[in-house]
Design an enzyme around this catalytic site. Sequence first.
Site, PDB file in Angstrom:
ATOM      1  N   LYS A  10       1.002  -1.044   0.223  1.00 18.97           N
ATOM      2  CA  LYS A  10       0.046   0.113  -0.347  1.00 18.97           C
ATOM      3  C   LYS A  10       0.289   0.835   0.208  1.00 18.97           C
ATOM      4  CE  LYS A  10      -4.077  -1.906   2.098  1.00 18.97           C
ATOM      5  NZ  LYS A  10      -5.037  -2.022   3.246  1.00 18.97           N
ATOM      6  N   TYR A  50     -12.841  -2.875  -4.235  1.00 16.04           N
ATOM      7  CA  TYR A  50     -13.350  -2.518  -2.191  1.00 16.04           C
ATOM      8  C   TYR A  50     -14.572  -2.936  -2.622  1.00 16.04           C
ATOM      9  CZ  TYR A  50      -8.451  -2.729  -0.207  1.00 16.04           C
ATOM     10  OH  TYR A  50      -7.216  -2.200  -0.021  1.00 16.04           O
ATOM     11  N   ASN A 113      -2.564   0.862   6.628  1.00 17.29           N
ATOM     12  CA  ASN A 113      -1.669  -1.256   7.058  1.00 17.29           C
ATOM     13  C   ASN A 113      -0.559  -1.360   6.357  1.00 17.29           C
ATOM     14  OD1 ASN A 113      -3.437  -1.773   5.539  1.00 17.29           O
ATOM     15  ND2 ASN A 113      -4.526  -3.224   6.989  1.00 17.29           N
ATOM     16  N   HIS A 116      -2.143  -4.756   1.738  1.00 19.79           N
ATOM     17  CA  HIS A 116      -3.215  -5.441   1.186  1.00 19.79           C
ATOM     18  C   HIS A 116      -2.616  -7.436   1.134  1.00 19.79           C
ATOM     19  CE1 HIS A 116      -7.453  -7.144  -0.297  1.00 19.79           C
ATOM     20  NE2 HIS A 116      -6.737  -7.820  -0.945  1.00 19.79           N
ATOM     21  N   GLU A 127      -9.506 -11.007  -7.245  1.00 21.94           N
ATOM     22  CA  GLU A 127      -8.675 -10.391  -7.467  1.00 21.94           C
ATOM     23  C   GLU A 127      -7.564  -9.945  -8.382  1.00 21.94           C
ATOM     24  OE1 GLU A 127      -9.513  -9.279  -2.273  1.00 21.94           O
ATOM     25  OE2 GLU A 127      -7.478  -9.464  -3.099  1.00 21.94           O
TER      26      GLU A 127
HETATM   27  P1  CMP Z   1      -7.701  -5.132   3.434  1.00 22.47           P
HETATM   28  O1  CMP Z   1      -7.285  -5.833   3.204  1.00 22.47           O
HETATM   29  O2  CMP Z   1      -6.805  -4.187   2.069  1.00 22.47           O
HETATM   30  O3  CMP Z   1      -9.031  -5.017   3.305  1.00 22.47           O
HETATM   31  C1  CMP Z   1     -10.118  -3.966   3.836  1.00 22.47           C
HETATM   32  C2  CMP Z   1      -9.505  -2.565   4.031  1.00 22.47           C
HETATM   33  O4  CMP Z   1     -10.324  -1.469   4.908  1.00 22.47           O
HETATM   34  C3  CMP Z   1      -8.260  -3.134   5.385  1.00 22.47           C
HETATM   35  O5  CMP Z   1      -7.305  -3.899   4.736  1.00 22.47           O
HETATM   36  C4  CMP Z   1      -8.239  -1.899   6.397  1.00 22.47           C
HETATM   37  O6  CMP Z   1      -6.533  -1.395   5.242  1.00 22.47           O
HETATM   38  C5  CMP Z   1      -9.569  -1.133   5.663  1.00 22.47           C
HETATM   39  N1  CMP Z   1     -10.126  -0.476   7.538  1.00 22.47           N
HETATM   40  C6  CMP Z   1      -9.927   0.196   7.915  1.00 22.47           C
HETATM   41  N2  CMP Z   1     -11.190   0.018   8.667  1.00 22.47           N
HETATM   42  C7  CMP Z   1     -11.791  -0.941   8.907  1.00 22.47           C
HETATM   43  C8  CMP Z   1     -12.173  -1.799   9.511  1.00 22.47           C
HETATM   44  N3  CMP Z   1     -12.981  -1.362  10.643  1.00 22.47           N
HETATM   45  N4  CMP Z   1     -11.922  -3.591   9.288  1.00 22.47           N
HETATM   46  C9  CMP Z   1     -11.534  -3.738   8.420  1.00 22.47           C
HETATM   47  N5  CMP Z   1     -10.899  -3.182   7.606  1.00 22.47           N
HETATM   48  C10 CMP Z   1     -10.480  -1.734   7.969  1.00 22.47           C
END
Ligand code: CMP
Length: 140
Positions: A10, A50, A113, A116, A127
């Site tokens: 990311k 998403y 974070n 992904h 995906e």
């Molecule tokens: P990712 O695995 O990319 O999939 C969805 C993303 O939404 C997740 O990682 C997080 O970076 C983001 N996100 C933000 N808030 C939340 C939440 N409460 N629960 C899950 N994903 C979240």
Amino acid sequence: ATERTLSIIKPDAVAKNAIGDIIARFEKAGLQVVAAKMTHLSEEKAGGFYAEHKERPFFKDLVGFMTSGPVVVQVLEGEGAIAKNRDLMGATNPKEAAPGTIRADFAETIDANAVHGSDSAESAAREISYFFGNDEICPR
Ligand code: CMP
């Protein structure tokens, strides 16, 4: 069984110059990179990726973050690749991620974070085809 999974490094991790460190973790764990590209996602491309989170309160921030800078999108292949990649990443919220995982070491917040990874075989198939044509995947 040999599986494929989609990985995204990311914008936060790209900005930190952590691309190489993160790919090294995949490779050291026995995953092989069989497709890779760097791209700056449009709102449309990130929103479509998403789509399952469209109604969630964090959707707008998520799309805003994912379009804030370039990302590295990869297909990783290997034995149990989907679970292995999830183990390497650690919990979605870096504050809950186990020590030594990618998110514990490189991520700050649940939005920023670092990575992904596909969460199931069905997600992986969807995906991977969202980002790569068959002719862009190079089995080894
Ligand atoms: P990712 O695995 O990319 O999939 C969805 C993303 O939404 C997740 O990682 C997080 O970076 C983001 N996100 C933000 N808030 C939340 C939440 N409460 N629960 C899950 N994903 C979240």
